[in-house]
Design a protein around this motif. Sequence first.
Motif, short mmCIF file in Angstrom:
data_model
loop_
_atom_site.label_atom_id
_atom_site.label_comp_id
_atom_site.label_asym_id
_atom_site.label_seq_id
_atom_site.Cartn_x
_atom_site.Cartn_y
_atom_site.Cartn_z
N ASP A 40 -5.45 -13.36 4.50
CA ASP A 40 -6.83 -13.07 4.10
C ASP A 40 -7.51 -12.05 4.77
O ASP A 40 -8.05 -10.99 4.17
CB ASP A 40 -7.82 -14.39 4.40
CG ASP A 40 -7.36 -15.69 3.61
OD1 ASP A 40 -6.82 -15.45 2.44
OD2 ASP A 40 -7.76 -16.56 4.19
N CYS A 41 -7.19 -11.68 5.86
CA CYS A 41 -7.65 -10.51 6.64
C CYS A 41 -7.08 -9.27 6.21
O CYS A 41 -7.86 -8.33 5.90
CB CYS A 41 -7.46 -10.49 8.11
SG CYS A 41 -8.52 -11.77 9.12
N LEU A 42 -5.89 -9.29 5.67
CA LEU A 42 -5.19 -7.98 5.20
C LEU A 42 -5.42 -7.63 3.87
O LEU A 42 -5.12 -6.62 3.21
CB LEU A 42 -3.75 -8.03 5.82
CG LEU A 42 -3.48 -7.78 7.07
CD1 LEU A 42 -1.94 -7.90 7.31
CD2 LEU A 42 -4.16 -6.55 7.78
N VAL A 61 -2.63 3.82 2.36
CA VAL A 61 -1.80 2.67 2.90
C VAL A 61 -1.85 2.44 4.18
O VAL A 61 -1.69 3.46 4.94
CB VAL A 61 -0.57 2.89 2.24
CG1 VAL A 61 0.51 1.76 2.72
CG2 VAL A 61 -0.29 3.11 0.70
N LEU A 62 -1.63 1.23 4.86
CA LEU A 62 -1.71 0.96 6.05
C LEU A 62 0.01 0.73 6.43
O LEU A 62 0.51 -0.20 5.67
CB LEU A 62 -2.50 -0.23 6.24
CG LEU A 62 -2.38 -0.77 7.78
CD1 LEU A 62 -2.77 0.34 8.68
CD2 LEU A 62 -3.21 -2.15 8.18
N ARG A 63 0.49 1.44 7.16
CA ARG A 63 1.73 1.30 7.61
C ARG A 63 1.68 0.49 8.74
O ARG A 63 1.26 0.62 9.82
CB ARG A 63 2.43 2.65 7.96
CG ARG A 63 3.70 2.73 8.31
CD ARG A 63 3.92 4.30 8.56
NE ARG A 63 5.68 4.44 8.77
CZ ARG A 63 6.13 5.11 9.54
NH1 ARG A 63 5.36 5.61 10.63
NH2 ARG A 63 7.36 5.12 9.79
N CYS A 86 4.78 -12.00 2.74
CA CYS A 86 3.47 -11.99 2.86
C CYS A 86 2.84 -10.77 2.45
O CYS A 86 1.72 -10.46 1.74
CB CYS A 86 2.76 -12.54 4.08
SG CYS A 86 2.73 -14.37 4.18
N VAL A 87 3.53 -9.69 3.00
CA VAL A 87 3.15 -8.25 2.68
C VAL A 87 3.17 -8.00 1.14
O VAL A 87 2.46 -7.38 0.51
CB VAL A 87 3.79 -7.24 3.64
CG1 VAL A 87 3.92 -5.76 2.86
CG2 VAL A 87 3.38 -7.22 4.93
N ALA A 88 4.26 -8.45 0.53
CA ALA A 88 4.37 -8.32 -0.84
C ALA A 88 3.33 -9.05 -1.69
O ALA A 88 2.90 -8.52 -2.56
CB ALA A 88 5.94 -8.83 -1.35
N GLY A 89 3.29 -10.16 -1.30
CA GLY A 89 2.07 -10.96 -1.66
C GLY A 89 0.92 -10.42 -1.85
O GLY A 89 -0.05 -10.27 -2.70
N ILE A 90 0.43 -9.72 -0.73
CA ILE A 90 -0.89 -9.01 -0.39
C ILE A 90 -0.84 -7.89 -1.43
O ILE A 90 -1.86 -7.54 -1.97
CB ILE A 90 -1.06 -8.47 1.17
CG1 ILE A 90 -1.33 -9.91 1.75
CG2 ILE A 90 -2.34 -7.64 1.26
CD1 ILE A 90 -0.97 -9.53 3.19
N ASN A 91 0.15 -7.21 -1.53
CA ASN A 91 0.25 -6.08 -2.47
C ASN A 91 0.18 -6.44 -3.70
O ASN A 91 -0.53 -5.67 -4.44
CB ASN A 91 1.50 -5.21 -2.12
CG ASN A 91 1.35 -4.23 -0.92
OD1 ASN A 91 0.33 -4.09 -0.41
ND2 ASN A 91 2.47 -3.91 -0.30
N GLU A 92 0.78 -7.52 -4.16
CA GLU A 92 0.56 -7.83 -5.42
C GLU A 92 -0.90 -8.34 -5.90
O GLU A 92 -1.50 -8.09 -7.00
CB GLU A 92 1.17 -9.13 -5.73
CG GLU A 92 2.70 -8.91 -6.07
CD GLU A 92 3.54 -10.21 -6.14
OE1 GLU A 92 3.09 -11.05 -6.87
OE2 GLU A 92 4.54 -10.07 -5.66
N ARG A 93 -1.64 -8.67 -4.74
CA ARG A 93 -3.12 -9.11 -5.02
C ARG A 93 -3.94 -7.99 -5.06
O ARG A 93 -4.80 -7.89 -6.07
CB ARG A 93 -3.62 -9.87 -3.60
CG ARG A 93 -4.88 -10.22 -3.69
CD ARG A 93 -5.40 -11.02 -2.21
NE ARG A 93 -4.73 -12.32 -2.45
CZ ARG A 93 -5.05 -13.21 -1.22
NH1 ARG A 93 -5.85 -12.88 -0.20
NH2 ARG A 93 -4.58 -14.50 -1.40
N PRO A 101 -1.23 -0.97 -3.98
CA PRO A 101 -0.79 -1.54 -2.84
C PRO A 101 -1.29 -0.93 -1.71
O PRO A 101 -1.39 0.34 -1.44
CB PRO A 101 0.78 -1.59 -2.96
CG PRO A 101 1.32 -1.13 -4.46
CD PRO A 101 -0.08 -0.33 -4.97
N ALA A 102 -1.50 -1.87 -0.86
CA ALA A 102 -2.36 -1.40 0.47
C ALA A 102 -1.43 -1.46 1.64
O ALA A 102 -1.80 -0.73 2.80
CB ALA A 102 -3.40 -2.14 0.94
N LEU A 103 -0.18 -1.93 1.73
CA LEU A 103 0.54 -2.22 2.81
C LEU A 103 2.06 -1.48 2.56
O LEU A 103 2.54 -1.87 1.56
CB LEU A 103 0.66 -3.73 3.17
CG LEU A 103 -0.65 -4.36 3.78
CD1 LEU A 103 -0.48 -5.73 3.64
CD2 LEU A 103 -1.25 -3.62 5.11
#
Length: 108
Positions: A40-42, A61-63, A86-93, A101-103
Amino acid sequence: MASVELNGAAIDSWDSFHAECRRAFGFPEFYANTLDAWVDCLSYLRDEDGMTRFRLKPDEVLRIVVKDAAAMREKVPDLLEEVSFCVAGINERYEDYGEKPALTLVLG
């Protein structure tokens, strides 16, 4: 590119992972120390919600760099796999909302 560093050598449990992330990302006081809260935070990196110390521009993008990832993997082998998922899921979101994608996750 914005960057944040996690000390993988200091992470030997889920509790230490969340403590390291709270420090590195600047999560809010009400951060719940769960993977759902982490996601949620990311998921608000481009919003003004103050969920992290980062505020990304639309194309930024945040590395996330995990230093000593091998030490972390040795102590908590499933954790890095969960974080990658989770990183992949956040990028999909982000993509679902029409954003880039942000991460990106870098294991060092």
